[in-house]
Design a protein around this motif. Structure first.
Motif, PDB file in Angstrom:
ATOM      1  N   VAL A   1       7.594   8.609   9.679  1.00 19.14           N
ATOM      2  CA  VAL A   1       6.731   9.799   9.659  1.00 19.14           C
ATOM      3  C   VAL A   1       5.285   9.419   9.315  1.00 19.14           C
ATOM      4  O   VAL A   1       4.337   9.930   9.927  1.00 19.14           O
ATOM      5  CB  VAL A   1       7.292  10.867   8.696  1.00 19.14           C
ATOM      6  CG1 VAL A   1       6.328  12.033   8.541  1.00 19.14           C
ATOM      7  CG2 VAL A   1       8.641  11.369   9.187  1.00 19.14           C
ATOM      8  N   ALA A   2       5.101   8.519   8.362  1.00 22.75           N
ATOM      9  CA  ALA A   2       3.742   8.081   8.009  1.00 22.75           C
ATOM     10  C   ALA A   2       3.072   7.379   9.180  1.00 22.75           C
ATOM     11  O   ALA A   2       1.869   7.566   9.423  1.00 22.75           O
ATOM     12  CB  ALA A   2       3.784   7.170   6.786  1.00 22.75           C
ATOM     13  N   HIS A   3       3.828   6.582   9.934  1.00 21.02           N
ATOM     14  CA  HIS A   3       3.258   5.922  11.104  1.00 21.02           C
ATOM     15  C   HIS A   3       2.937   6.917  12.226  1.00 21.02           C
ATOM     16  O   HIS A   3       1.951   6.737  12.939  1.00 21.02           O
ATOM     17  CB  HIS A   3       4.182   4.809  11.598  1.00 21.02           C
ATOM     18  CG  HIS A   3       3.985   3.542  10.823  1.00 21.02           C
ATOM     19  ND1 HIS A   3       4.438   3.393   9.531  1.00 21.02           N
ATOM     20  CD2 HIS A   3       3.337   2.397  11.137  1.00 21.02           C
ATOM     21  CE1 HIS A   3       4.100   2.200   9.084  1.00 21.02           C
ATOM     22  NE2 HIS A   3       3.428   1.574  10.024  1.00 21.02           N
ATOM     23  N   LEU A   4       3.742   7.956  12.350  1.00 27.17           N
ATOM     24  CA  LEU A   4       3.413   9.017  13.306  1.00 27.17           C
ATOM     25  C   LEU A   4       2.105   9.695  12.915  1.00 27.17           C
ATOM     26  O   LEU A   4       1.258   9.978  13.771  1.00 27.17           O
ATOM     27  CB  LEU A   4       4.543  10.052  13.376  1.00 27.17           C
ATOM     28  CG  LEU A   4       5.831   9.619  14.055  1.00 27.17           C
ATOM     29  CD1 LEU A   4       6.929  10.661  13.829  1.00 27.17           C
ATOM     30  CD2 LEU A   4       5.606   9.396  15.546  1.00 27.17           C
ATOM     31  N   ASP A   5       1.938   9.956  11.625  1.00 24.04           N
ATOM     32  CA  ASP A   5       0.703  10.569  11.121  1.00 24.04           C
ATOM     33  C   ASP A   5      -0.495   9.659  11.400  1.00 24.04           C
ATOM     34  O   ASP A   5      -1.531  10.119  11.889  1.00 24.04           O
ATOM     35  CB  ASP A   5       0.837  10.847   9.623  1.00 24.04           C
ATOM     36  CG  ASP A   5      -0.426  11.440   9.024  1.00 24.04           C
ATOM     37  OD1 ASP A   5      -1.030  12.344   9.635  1.00 24.04           O
ATOM     38  OD2 ASP A   5      -0.821  10.989   7.934  1.00 24.04           O
TER      39      ASP A   5
ATOM     40  N   GLY B   1      -1.759  11.808  14.128  1.00 22.95           N
ATOM     41  CA  GLY B   1      -2.296  12.901  13.323  1.00 22.95           C
ATOM     42  C   GLY B   1      -1.214  13.757  12.694  1.00 22.95           C
ATOM     43  O   GLY B   1      -0.028  13.650  13.013  1.00 22.95           O
ATOM     44  N   LEU B   2      -1.654  14.626  11.776  1.00 21.46           N
ATOM     45  CA  LEU B   2      -0.741  15.441  10.986  1.00 21.46           C
ATOM     46  C   LEU B   2       0.107  16.381  11.838  1.00 21.46           C
ATOM     47  O   LEU B   2       1.320  16.474  11.650  1.00 21.46           O
ATOM     48  CB  LEU B   2      -1.524  16.247   9.935  1.00 21.46           C
ATOM     49  CG  LEU B   2      -0.693  17.200   9.069  1.00 21.46           C
ATOM     50  CD1 LEU B   2       0.385  16.422   8.297  1.00 21.46           C
ATOM     51  CD2 LEU B   2      -1.595  17.969   8.128  1.00 21.46           C
TER      52      LEU B   2
ATOM     53  N   LEU C   1       5.419  17.924  13.970  1.00 23.89           N
ATOM     54  CA  LEU C   1       6.269  18.274  15.104  1.00 23.89           C
ATOM     55  C   LEU C   1       7.340  17.223  15.394  1.00 23.89           C
ATOM     56  O   LEU C   1       8.445  17.563  15.812  1.00 23.89           O
ATOM     57  CB  LEU C   1       5.418  18.494  16.355  1.00 23.89           C
ATOM     58  CG  LEU C   1       4.530  19.731  16.344  1.00 23.89           C
ATOM     59  CD1 LEU C   1       3.598  19.738  17.547  1.00 23.89           C
ATOM     60  CD2 LEU C   1       5.384  20.997  16.328  1.00 23.89           C
ATOM     61  N   LEU C   2       7.024  15.952  15.173  1.00 24.40           N
ATOM     62  CA  LEU C   2       7.952  14.877  15.516  1.00 24.40           C
ATOM     63  C   LEU C   2       8.868  14.464  14.365  1.00 24.40           C
ATOM     64  O   LEU C   2       9.801  13.689  14.567  1.00 24.40           O
ATOM     65  CB  LEU C   2       7.177  13.664  16.027  1.00 24.40           C
ATOM     66  CG  LEU C   2       6.463  13.876  17.355  1.00 24.40           C
ATOM     67  CD1 LEU C   2       5.584  12.686  17.693  1.00 24.40           C
ATOM     68  CD2 LEU C   2       7.468  14.146  18.468  1.00 24.40           C
ATOM     69  N   LYS C   3       8.643  14.978  13.164  1.00 23.01           N
ATOM     70  CA  LYS C   3       9.486  14.636  12.029  1.00 23.01           C
ATOM     71  C   LYS C   3      10.966  14.886  12.299  1.00 23.01           C
ATOM     72  O   LYS C   3      11.797  14.042  11.962  1.00 23.01           O
ATOM     73  CB  LYS C   3       9.044  15.381  10.769  1.00 23.01           C
ATOM     74  CG  LYS C   3       9.943  15.067   9.572  1.00 23.01           C
ATOM     75  CD  LYS C   3       9.514  15.831   8.361  1.00 23.01           C
ATOM     76  CE  LYS C   3      10.486  15.768   7.200  1.00 23.01           C
ATOM     77  NZ  LYS C   3      11.439  14.725   7.165  1.00 23.01           N
ATOM     78  N   PRO C   4      11.366  16.003  12.942  1.00 24.47           N
ATOM     79  CA  PRO C   4      12.795  16.192  13.221  1.00 24.47           C
ATOM     80  C   PRO C   4      13.405  15.066  14.070  1.00 24.47           C
ATOM     81  O   PRO C   4      14.588  14.763  13.926  1.00 24.47           O
ATOM     82  CB  PRO C   4      12.840  17.538  13.953  1.00 24.47           C
ATOM     83  CG  PRO C   4      11.655  18.272  13.427  1.00 24.47           C
ATOM     84  CD  PRO C   4      10.589  17.212  13.270  1.00 24.47           C
ATOM     85  N   VAL C   5      12.612  14.438  14.926  1.00 22.28           N
ATOM     86  CA  VAL C   5      13.123  13.315  15.724  1.00 22.28           C
ATOM     87  C   VAL C   5      13.452  12.134  14.802  1.00 22.28           C
ATOM     88  O   VAL C   5      14.494  11.488  14.947  1.00 22.28           O
ATOM     89  CB  VAL C   5      12.115  12.912  16.816  1.00 22.28           C
ATOM     90  CG1 VAL C   5      12.603  11.699  17.591  1.00 22.28           C
ATOM     91  CG2 VAL C   5      11.853  14.081  17.758  1.00 22.28           C
TER      92      VAL C   5
END
Length: 135
Positions: free
Chosen positions: A95-99, A103-104, A109-113
């Motif tokens: 999740v931190a790498h997605l951020d 971006g936040l 939105l992608l955290k559930p994945v």
């Protein structure tokens, strides 16, 4: 074929998915609220995962994996905590790498994945290690 799978595994899989969905919704809602309130993404993710973990440990122990060969005692709780820490480190890293990369809003939105990706590992560990009675 699905018919060759034991009925218990199918029942546990369905139950784990339903409990997981409840966990996912609670986890995601807490994460979105905490991150929208300016909590850093990793901390917000820990808050969400913690809320979901409490719900999931109780429901999976009492419903999903309940049986003569399972328990929800102190040893199961300690194994659950060890599993949760390892999967939370992996999930928070994702999740931190997605951020960082997108971006936040994308992380929200992608955290559930990311949760689904670590959920399969959680099912296997829960079924064969966390809730299994030691003989």
């Amino acid at each position: 074929s699905p018919r060759a799978m034991p009925r218990e595994l199918i029942r546990q899989g369905r139950s784990f998915m339903l409990v997981g969905l409840a966990q996912l919704l609670l986890d995601w809602a807490v994460f979105v609220l905490a991150s929208a309130a300016a909590l850093p993404v990793p901390a917000a993710n820990l808050c969400g995962r913690g809320a979901g973990a409490l719900l999931g440990f109780w429901l999976n122990g009492k419903w999903t994996f309940a049986g003569d060969d399972t328990h929800v005692g102190r040893h199961a709780a300690m194994r659950f905590v060890a599993m949760w820490i390892a999967l939370t480190v992996l999930n928070t890293w994702i999740v931190a790498h997605l951020d960082d990369a997108f971006g936040l809003r994308a992380a929200q939105l992608l955290k559930p994945v990311a949760d689904l990706a670590t959920g399969g590992i959680g099912f296997l560990l829960s079924r064969h290690w966390v809730y299994r009675k030691r003989r």
